[in-house]
Design a protein around this motif. Sequence first.
Motif, mmCIF file in Angstrom:
data_model
loop_
_atom_site.group_PDB
_atom_site.id
_atom_site.type_symbol
_atom_site.label_atom_id
_atom_site.label_comp_id
_atom_site.label_asym_id
_atom_site.label_seq_id
_atom_site.Cartn_x
_atom_site.Cartn_y
_atom_site.Cartn_z
ATOM 1 N N ALA A 48 50.858 35.609 35.321
ATOM 2 C CA ALA A 48 50.850 37.054 35.520
ATOM 3 C C ALA A 48 51.734 37.718 34.476
ATOM 4 O O ALA A 48 52.896 37.347 34.309
ATOM 5 C CB ALA A 48 51.334 37.397 36.921
ATOM 6 N N VAL A 49 51.191 38.696 33.777
ATOM 7 C CA VAL A 49 51.930 39.420 32.739
ATOM 8 C C VAL A 49 52.097 40.871 33.194
ATOM 9 O O VAL A 49 51.116 41.556 33.473
ATOM 10 C CB VAL A 49 51.169 39.366 31.396
ATOM 11 C CG1 VAL A 49 51.885 40.203 30.357
ATOM 12 C CG2 VAL A 49 51.030 37.924 30.925
ATOM 13 N N CYS B 59 42.084 40.451 27.689
ATOM 14 C CA CYS B 59 42.605 41.590 28.438
ATOM 15 C C CYS B 59 43.957 42.068 27.901
ATOM 16 O O CYS B 59 44.214 43.277 27.848
ATOM 17 C CB CYS B 59 42.721 41.235 29.925
ATOM 18 S SG CYS B 59 42.871 42.659 31.012
ATOM 19 N N ILE B 60 44.812 41.152 27.502
ATOM 20 C CA ILE B 60 46.114 41.548 26.960
ATOM 21 C C ILE B 60 45.934 42.285 25.638
ATOM 22 O O ILE B 60 46.593 43.297 25.373
ATOM 23 C CB ILE B 60 47.026 40.316 26.786
ATOM 24 C CG1 ILE B 60 47.380 39.739 28.155
ATOM 25 C CG2 ILE B 60 48.300 40.687 26.021
ATOM 26 C CD1 ILE B 60 48.267 38.509 28.106
ATOM 27 N N ALA C 264 34.915 34.699 36.983
ATOM 28 C CA ALA C 264 36.017 35.644 36.792
ATOM 29 C C ALA C 264 35.698 36.691 35.737
ATOM 30 O O ALA C 264 36.179 37.815 35.799
ATOM 31 C CB ALA C 264 37.286 34.885 36.401
ATOM 32 N N THR C 265 34.861 36.335 34.754
ATOM 33 C CA THR C 265 34.525 37.298 33.700
ATOM 34 C C THR C 265 33.454 38.258 34.202
ATOM 35 O O THR C 265 32.545 37.864 34.928
ATOM 36 C CB THR C 265 33.996 36.578 32.449
ATOM 37 O OG1 THR C 265 32.907 35.726 32.817
ATOM 38 C CG2 THR C 265 35.085 35.761 31.808
ATOM 39 N N GLN C 266 33.569 39.511 33.822
ATOM 40 C CA GLN C 266 32.652 40.540 34.298
ATOM 41 C C GLN C 266 31.462 40.654 33.356
ATOM 42 O O GLN C 266 31.412 41.517 32.497
ATOM 43 C CB GLN C 266 33.370 41.887 34.411
ATOM 44 C CG GLN C 266 32.518 42.957 35.073
ATOM 45 C CD GLN C 266 33.068 44.342 34.860
ATOM 46 O OE1 GLN C 266 33.584 44.654 33.807
ATOM 47 N NE2 GLN C 266 32.956 45.186 35.863
ATOM 48 N N PHE C 267 30.492 39.773 33.545
ATOM 49 C CA PHE C 267 29.309 39.816 32.693
ATOM 50 C C PHE C 267 28.188 40.576 33.376
ATOM 51 O O PHE C 267 27.814 40.285 34.517
ATOM 52 C CB PHE C 267 28.832 38.403 32.362
ATOM 53 C CG PHE C 267 27.476 38.380 31.703
ATOM 54 C CD1 PHE C 267 27.283 39.004 30.479
ATOM 55 C CD2 PHE C 267 26.407 37.772 32.313
ATOM 56 C CE1 PHE C 267 26.036 39.006 29.873
ATOM 57 C CE2 PHE C 267 25.155 37.760 31.720
ATOM 58 C CZ PHE C 267 24.978 38.383 30.495
ATOM 59 N N GLU D 59 44.632 33.830 32.834
ATOM 60 C CA GLU D 59 43.693 32.759 33.151
ATOM 61 C C GLU D 59 42.338 33.313 33.619
ATOM 62 O O GLU D 59 41.283 32.769 33.294
ATOM 63 C CB GLU D 59 44.271 31.841 34.230
ATOM 64 C CG GLU D 59 45.440 30.979 33.735
ATOM 65 C CD GLU D 59 45.912 30.011 34.801
ATOM 66 O OE1 GLU D 59 45.359 30.048 35.926
ATOM 67 O OE2 GLU D 59 46.837 29.232 34.527
ATOM 68 N N LYS D 60 42.376 34.394 34.388
ATOM 69 C CA LYS D 60 41.140 35.000 34.884
ATOM 70 C C LYS D 60 40.686 36.161 34.007
ATOM 71 O O LYS D 60 39.604 36.707 34.201
ATOM 72 C CB LYS D 60 41.330 35.477 36.318
ATOM 73 C CG LYS D 60 41.561 34.347 37.308
ATOM 74 C CD LYS D 60 41.639 34.880 38.738
ATOM 75 C CE LYS D 60 41.800 33.746 39.733
ATOM 76 N NZ LYS D 60 41.860 34.252 41.126
#
Length: 292
Positions: free
Chosen positions: A37-38, A16-17, A164-167, A51-52
């Motif tokens: 959290a970033v 994601c980053i 957590a991953t959007q599969f 992490e998520k």
Amino acid sequence: MRFSANEYYALANADCISVAKSLGMQVDEGKQTTTKAVHIKHSGGLYIFPEKNNWYRHSDSRGGFPIDLVMDTLSCSKEYALEFIQKNVPVSYTPTFPSRASDFRLPVQTSPERVRAYLTKTRGIDEEIADSLIGEDNAHHNCMFIGKDTSGAVRSCALRGTGATQFRGEVSGGNKSCSFAITGSSDKLRVFESPIDAMSHATFSKLLGIYWKSDHRLSANGCGHTSVLRYLKEHREISSVILSLDNDQAGHTAAGTIEQKLNAEFTERKISVSRVISQRKDWNEDLMAFRA
């Protein structure tokens, strides 16, 4: 879509980053007080959670996974977002599903405890509705949304991740025109973007005291009008189609295409076509807002 299940999974769940940086966003090192959290500069309070591998923006309470960040930032379709990630973010592909059409077979199933918890607690689906329609694959604990023909034979299987991953994917080799459906007894067919949207609408019906098994509900599941045409040819009792696709540009465009195809295909049968649009992006977002 032109992406295989393996490619879709890898692209939709890219770092994601890295995706944020490819969109020109800047990590705010000064506000990063925790590795969990970033913060992204000048973003309306956008935070990424490594992490998520997801994100959340406080200014408008929007969030999601890497592919959603691209769609939100560029106001683009899901396929364009996948192409953007493919071109701009390093992604490794790990084969998961068979690729030959002759290899279609359902994954080994397990007791659907995780899927039941995901649908009822995370997605707000009624327990009775969830229990009557779900399956869970043993290897990845994905939701299994099975499509059958009129004889009851399994022809397709859409998959939705519960973690957590959007599969979102499908078992290779299936017949996409035979997609997930909740068979009803009335003369109405309601068409949705996804199985979860169809189940969300059924949940709304039950909450309102309406018999949820009355109307037919079908998930277009990315195959446009073909699944709708097939379902109507197999269910001659249907005289009314209500298009309830996502409330975004892609959903409106798809609804227009389906309406044109139905009007051209069923000139003698005289099927009425109408649209019912969710208040938010989709029916599950409406359901979750109602639950809240």
